[in-house]
Design a protein around this motif. Structure first.
Motif, PDB file in Angstrom:
ATOM      1  N   MET A   1       2.243  15.671  -2.360  1.00  0.00           N
ATOM      2  CA  MET A   1       3.017  14.706  -1.611  1.00  0.00           C
ATOM      3  C   MET A   1       2.124  13.867  -0.704  1.00  0.00           C
ATOM      4  O   MET A   1       2.412  12.713  -0.487  1.00  0.00           O
ATOM      5  N   LYS A   2       1.073  14.489  -0.176  1.00  0.00           N
ATOM      6  CA  LYS A   2       0.207  13.754   0.735  1.00  0.00           C
ATOM      7  C   LYS A   2      -0.525  12.641  -0.005  1.00  0.00           C
ATOM      8  O   LYS A   2      -0.661  11.531   0.512  1.00  0.00           O
ATOM      9  N   PHE A   3      -0.963  12.906  -1.226  1.00  0.00           N
ATOM     10  CA  PHE A   3      -1.635  11.889  -2.020  1.00  0.00           C
ATOM     11  C   PHE A   3      -0.691  10.725  -2.318  1.00  0.00           C
ATOM     12  O   PHE A   3      -1.082   9.564  -2.239  1.00  0.00           O
ATOM     13  N   ALA A   4       0.551  11.039  -2.660  1.00  0.00           N
ATOM     14  CA  ALA A   4       1.536   9.992  -2.949  1.00  0.00           C
ATOM     15  C   ALA A   4       1.815   9.159  -1.697  1.00  0.00           C
ATOM     16  O   ALA A   4       1.960   7.928  -1.785  1.00  0.00           O
ATOM     17  N   ARG A   5       1.887   9.809  -0.543  1.00  0.00           N
ATOM     18  CA  ARG A   5       2.094   9.081   0.713  1.00  0.00           C
ATOM     19  C   ARG A   5       0.956   8.112   0.984  1.00  0.00           C
ATOM     20  O   ARG A   5       1.172   6.964   1.357  1.00  0.00           O
ATOM     21  N   ILE A   6      -0.259   8.580   0.801  1.00  0.00           N
ATOM     22  CA  ILE A   6      -1.430   7.739   1.037  1.00  0.00           C
ATOM     23  C   ILE A   6      -1.469   6.601   0.020  1.00  0.00           C
ATOM     24  O   ILE A   6      -1.788   5.455   0.370  1.00  0.00           O
ATOM     25  N   LEU A   7      -1.137   6.877  -1.230  1.00  0.00           N
ATOM     26  CA  LEU A   7      -1.142   5.856  -2.266  1.00  0.00           C
ATOM     27  C   LEU A   7      -0.118   4.748  -1.960  1.00  0.00           C
ATOM     28  O   LEU A   7      -0.435   3.557  -2.054  1.00  0.00           O
ATOM     29  N   ILE A   8       1.084   5.126  -1.567  1.00  0.00           N
ATOM     30  CA  ILE A   8       2.116   4.138  -1.233  1.00  0.00           C
ATOM     31  C   ILE A   8       1.711   3.378   0.026  1.00  0.00           C
ATOM     32  O   ILE A   8       1.954   2.169   0.131  1.00  0.00           O
ATOM     33  N   ALA A   9       1.067   4.039   0.977  1.00  0.00           N
ATOM     34  CA  ALA A   9       0.601   3.350   2.187  1.00  0.00           C
ATOM     35  C   ALA A   9      -0.455   2.303   1.822  1.00  0.00           C
ATOM     36  O   ALA A   9      -0.457   1.203   2.386  1.00  0.00           O
ATOM     37  N   VAL A  10      -1.327   2.619   0.882  1.00  0.00           N
ATOM     38  CA  VAL A  10      -2.338   1.652   0.449  1.00  0.00           C
ATOM     39  C   VAL A  10      -1.676   0.474  -0.269  1.00  0.00           C
ATOM     40  O   VAL A  10      -2.077  -0.680  -0.083  1.00  0.00           O
ATOM     41  N   VAL A  11      -0.636   0.737  -1.059  1.00  0.00           N
ATOM     42  CA  VAL A  11       0.089  -0.345  -1.733  1.00  0.00           C
ATOM     43  C   VAL A  11       0.746  -1.261  -0.706  1.00  0.00           C
ATOM     44  O   VAL A  11       0.700  -2.491  -0.830  1.00  0.00           O
ATOM     45  N   ILE A  12       1.338  -0.686   0.333  1.00  0.00           N
ATOM     46  CA  ILE A  12       1.974  -1.495   1.381  1.00  0.00           C
ATOM     47  C   ILE A  12       0.920  -2.300   2.142  1.00  0.00           C
ATOM     48  O   ILE A  12       1.138  -3.470   2.467  1.00  0.00           O
ATOM     49  N   LEU A  13      -0.230  -1.696   2.420  1.00  0.00           N
ATOM     50  CA  LEU A  13      -1.314  -2.429   3.079  1.00  0.00           C
ATOM     51  C   LEU A  13      -1.814  -3.586   2.206  1.00  0.00           C
ATOM     52  O   LEU A  13      -2.112  -4.669   2.718  1.00  0.00           O
ATOM     53  N   ALA A  14      -1.885  -3.363   0.903  1.00  0.00           N
ATOM     54  CA  ALA A  14      -2.317  -4.426   0.001  1.00  0.00           C
ATOM     55  C   ALA A  14      -1.303  -5.573  -0.013  1.00  0.00           C
ATOM     56  O   ALA A  14      -1.689  -6.753  -0.010  1.00  0.00           O
ATOM     57  N   TYR A  15      -0.020  -5.250   0.004  1.00  0.00           N
ATOM     58  CA  TYR A  15       0.996  -6.295   0.022  1.00  0.00           C
ATOM     59  C   TYR A  15       0.965  -7.054   1.352  1.00  0.00           C
ATOM     60  O   TYR A  15       1.093  -8.286   1.365  1.00  0.00           O
ATOM     61  N   ALA A  16       0.782  -6.351   2.447  1.00  0.00           N
ATOM     62  CA  ALA A  16       0.677  -7.028   3.743  1.00  0.00           C
ATOM     63  C   ALA A  16      -0.559  -7.916   3.781  1.00  0.00           C
ATOM     64  O   ALA A  16      -0.520  -9.017   4.345  1.00  0.00           O
ATOM     65  N   GLY A  17      -1.648  -7.481   3.184  1.00  0.00           N
ATOM     66  CA  GLY A  17      -2.838  -8.316   3.098  1.00  0.00           C
ATOM     67  C   GLY A  17      -2.610  -9.554   2.249  1.00  0.00           C
ATOM     68  O   GLY A  17      -3.105 -10.640   2.557  1.00  0.00           O
TER      69      GLY A  17
END
Length: 159
Positions: A1-17
């Motif tokens: 679950m922690k890996f999935a959380r980090i992966l989705i957080a990176v996707v959100i950061l990429a979209y915000a960028g």
């Protein structure tokens, strides 16, 4: 679950960028930060108020900041990340829909799919596809931001 959380957080950061790219591109291209600020100010002055009282740049900046906050909260395991994400989603959706319907050919857009949708062969306007994808990403944020409860074995004290 922690890996999935980090992966989705990176996707959100990429979209915000990606959302912040018009502000970041002059700075990354070698210009001074003043040039980026001047470009953002020029964009803010040329854009009109949405709905008569909300400037478009405020929704744009609000969506970026809320997406960044949601990504950081999700990455750290905070359960309130979904609230920040959906507030950013609402700001982004209002901005996209207002910009999509606010053009000079707004009457032609209400008749059917836009020219971009017709050119790409999609039966739906791409704005709705992007908003649907962002909503599904928000559902993933809700699922991953839930608190994981430890199961107790019978006879074990809860501490």
């Amino acid at each position: 679950m922690k890996f999935a959380r980090i992966l989705i957080a990176v996707v959100i950061l990429a979209y915000a960028g990606w959302l912040a790219w018009p502000l970041l591109s002059p700075i990354i291209g070698g210009a001074t930060p003043d040039m980026g600020a001047m470009r953002a100010e020029a964009d803010a002055l040329t854009g009109g108020d949405l709905f008569g009282f909300i400037p478009g740049w405020a929704l744009w900046a609000g969506a970026i900041v809320l997406y960044l906050i949601a990504a950081l909260m999700l990455g750290s395991g905070n359960t309130k990340a979904s609230v920040a994400y959906f507030l950013g989603f609402i700001a982004d959706a209002v901005l996209r829909l207002a910009m999509d319907s606010g053009g000079p050919d707004a009457s032609a857009r209400s008749a059917g799919p836009t020219a971009m949708a017709a050119d790409s062969g999609l039966p739906v306007d791409p704005v709705w596809l992007v908003l649907g994808g962002l909503f599904l990403l928000g559902v993933l944020v809700v699922i991953l931001a839930r608190r994981q409860r430890k199961r107790r074995v019978a006879g074990q004290l809860a501490f």
